[in-house]
Every structure is written in structure tokens, then in C-alpha cells.
Motif scaffolding. Structure first.
Motif, PDB file in Angstrom:
ATOM      1  N   ASP A  24       0.823  -1.206   0.000  1.00 57.35           N
ATOM      2  CA  ASP A  24       0.000   0.000   0.000  1.00 57.35           C
ATOM      3  C   ASP A  24       0.865   1.267   0.000  1.00 57.35           C
ATOM      4  N   PHE A  25       1.974   1.220   0.710  1.00 58.88           N
ATOM      5  CA  PHE A  25       2.895   2.357   0.718  1.00 58.88           C
ATOM      6  C   PHE A  25       3.510   2.536  -0.670  1.00 58.88           C
ATOM      7  N   LEU A  26       3.938   1.430  -1.268  1.00 61.08           N
ATOM      8  CA  LEU A  26       4.545   1.504  -2.601  1.00 61.08           C
ATOM      9  C   LEU A  26       3.560   2.046  -3.640  1.00 61.08           C
ATOM     10  N   MET A  27       2.293   1.668  -3.527  1.00 61.32           N
ATOM     11  CA  MET A  27       1.281   2.187  -4.458  1.00 61.32           C
ATOM     12  C   MET A  27       1.128   3.701  -4.268  1.00 61.32           C
ATOM     13  N   GLU A  28       1.101   4.145  -3.025  1.00 58.92           N
ATOM     14  CA  GLU A  28       0.981   5.573  -2.741  1.00 58.92           C
ATOM     15  C   GLU A  28       2.188   6.328  -3.313  1.00 58.92           C
ATOM     16  N   MET A  29       3.377   5.755  -3.177  1.00 64.67           N
ATOM     17  CA  MET A  29       4.584   6.396  -3.701  1.00 64.67           C
ATOM     18  C   MET A  29       4.580   6.399  -5.225  1.00 64.67           C
ATOM     19  N   MET A  30       4.047   5.343  -5.814  1.00 58.83           N
ATOM     20  CA  MET A  30       3.954   5.288  -7.272  1.00 58.83           C
ATOM     21  C   MET A  30       3.037   6.407  -7.775  1.00 58.83           C
ATOM     22  N   ASP A  31       1.938   6.641  -7.056  1.00 59.15           N
ATOM     23  CA  ASP A  31       1.027   7.723  -7.441  1.00 59.15           C
ATOM     24  C   ASP A  31       1.735   9.080  -7.360  1.00 59.15           C
ATOM     25  N   ILE A  32       2.477   9.292  -6.289  1.00 65.46           N
ATOM     26  CA  ILE A  32       3.209  10.554  -6.126  1.00 65.46           C
ATOM     27  C   ILE A  32       4.258  10.707  -7.230  1.00 65.46           C
ATOM     28  N   ASN A  33       4.972   9.628  -7.521  1.00 71.32           N
ATOM     29  CA  ASN A  33       5.985   9.687  -8.589  1.00 71.32           C
ATOM     30  C   ASN A  33       5.354   9.979  -9.954  1.00 71.32           C
ATOM     31  N   GLU A  34       4.163   9.430 -10.198  1.00 66.76           N
ATOM     32  CA  GLU A  34       3.466   9.726 -11.458  1.00 66.76           C
ATOM     33  C   GLU A  34       3.095  11.201 -11.520  1.00 66.76           C
TER      34      GLU A  34
END
Length: 178
Positions: free
Chosen positions: A90-100
Motif C-alpha cells: 500500500d505504501f509503494l502504491m501511494e509512492m507510485m502515485d506521487i511519482n506519477e
């Protein structure tokens, strides 16, 4: 390898007494100053030089909260260089969204969006810090929580914090451009 907490005769703690660390550093700096051993045997001079080096390394590590945390995790075999240091999905998904969102800023810069991302990252960091604080304060006297479970919790915090720091660095680069 010398354990820095034992070398300074201090209890192992993520929230070490920084005044005590500094006081011990200065005390040992005086005790192991090479000039005081100039007339001793080469073996003794080498021993003092090694002790002086350990003192410097101990101080650098224990006086910096991030290095101290990394050191404790490595001492307990919890943090592995190049090893398997997984973060929760869940943290990695949140970071992926921020990186996008950051990638979108590369092509279509928007100061308001940059500010919004920065606020989001600051909020995530504050929540992360607040959530881990009770574990850091109780360590190593954990009452009901195993030491390994606490160390794993701190490891996850440490890795998340490093990830957020990289994002903050990217945000700083954007801010410098605008």
C-alpha cells in the motif's frame, strides 16, 4: 567490530542522549589523543590510533539520528545492504502515485500542484514520525512486543523515511527551477 554503544558505555537506544554521546566523545578524544602517546611503542601508538578512529566513527554514527537508526538495525541483522528490504504494497502504491504526479510536472509544470504534492509528502512524513515515536521511546524495554517485531517496525519506518526523502529531494529540484 566494536559496538559503539558499549564503547561509549551507553544503553542502546534509537533516541540516544545526545549530550552524553558528545561528552563521551570529548572525554575519549582527550584520552586517546595520539600526541599523548608519542613516546610509546609503535604498537601502543597503533592501538591508540585505532581507538581514536573508533571514537570518531562512534560519534559520527551515534550523534546522527538516521545513522544511529541504521546502525542499530544493522547490528541486529535486520537491515541488509542490498538485501531484501521490502516495503508494504500500500505504501509503494501511494509512492507510485506521487511519482506519477511528479512525472506529469516534468511535462506540464504547475506550481499549485507542486505545493500540493509537497504538503502531501510533509503530511505522510509527520504521520510516519508520530506513529513510530512510541516504539522508539520504549526500545529496548518494549513490554509485550518482541524486540524483533519492534526492530522490524523501525526498519519499515526507516525504509519509508528514506523513500520519502528521495521524493522531497525531487520536490526541491522542482522548486529550484520555478
Amino acid at each position: 567490530m566494536t559496538n559503539y554503544f558499549e564503547f561509549y558505555n551507553l544503553p542502546e537506544s534509537f533516541l540516544a542522549d545526545e549530550k552524553a554521546v558528545k561528552a563521551k566523545y570529548y572525554e575519549l578524544s582527550r584520552a586517546y589523543h595520539p600526541d599523548f602517546f608519542a613516546n610509546d611503542t609503535p604498537e601502543k601508538q597503533q592501538e591508540i590510533l585505532q581507538l581514536s578512529t573508533v571514537n570518531t566513527n562512534a560519534y559520527r554514527t551515534l550523534s546522527n539520528p538516521d545513522l544511529r537508526m541504521q546502525y542499530i538495525l544493522k547490528e541486529h541483522g535486520i537491515l541488509e545492504e542490498g538485501g531484501k528490504n521490502d516495503l508494504p504494497p500500500d505504501f509503494l502504491m501511494e509512492m507510485m502515485d506521487i511519482n506519477e504526479e511528479l512525472m506529469e510536472l516534468e511535462f506540464d509544470f504547475d506550481a499549485a500542484k507542486l505545493h500540493e504534492i509537497g504538503e502531501n509528502v510533509a503530511g505522510l512524513t509527520a504521520t510516519l514520525d508520530a506513529d513510530i515515536l512510541p516504539t522508539l521511546q520504549r526500545f529496548p524495554d518494549l513490554h509485550g512486543v518482541t524486540k524483533n517485531a519492534a526492530l522490524e517496525e523501525v526498519k519499515t519506518y526507516y525504509l519509508k523515511k528514506k523513500y520519502l526523502l528521495r521524493i522531497k529531494e525531487t520536490l526541491s529540484k522542482f522548486a529550484a527551477r520555478s
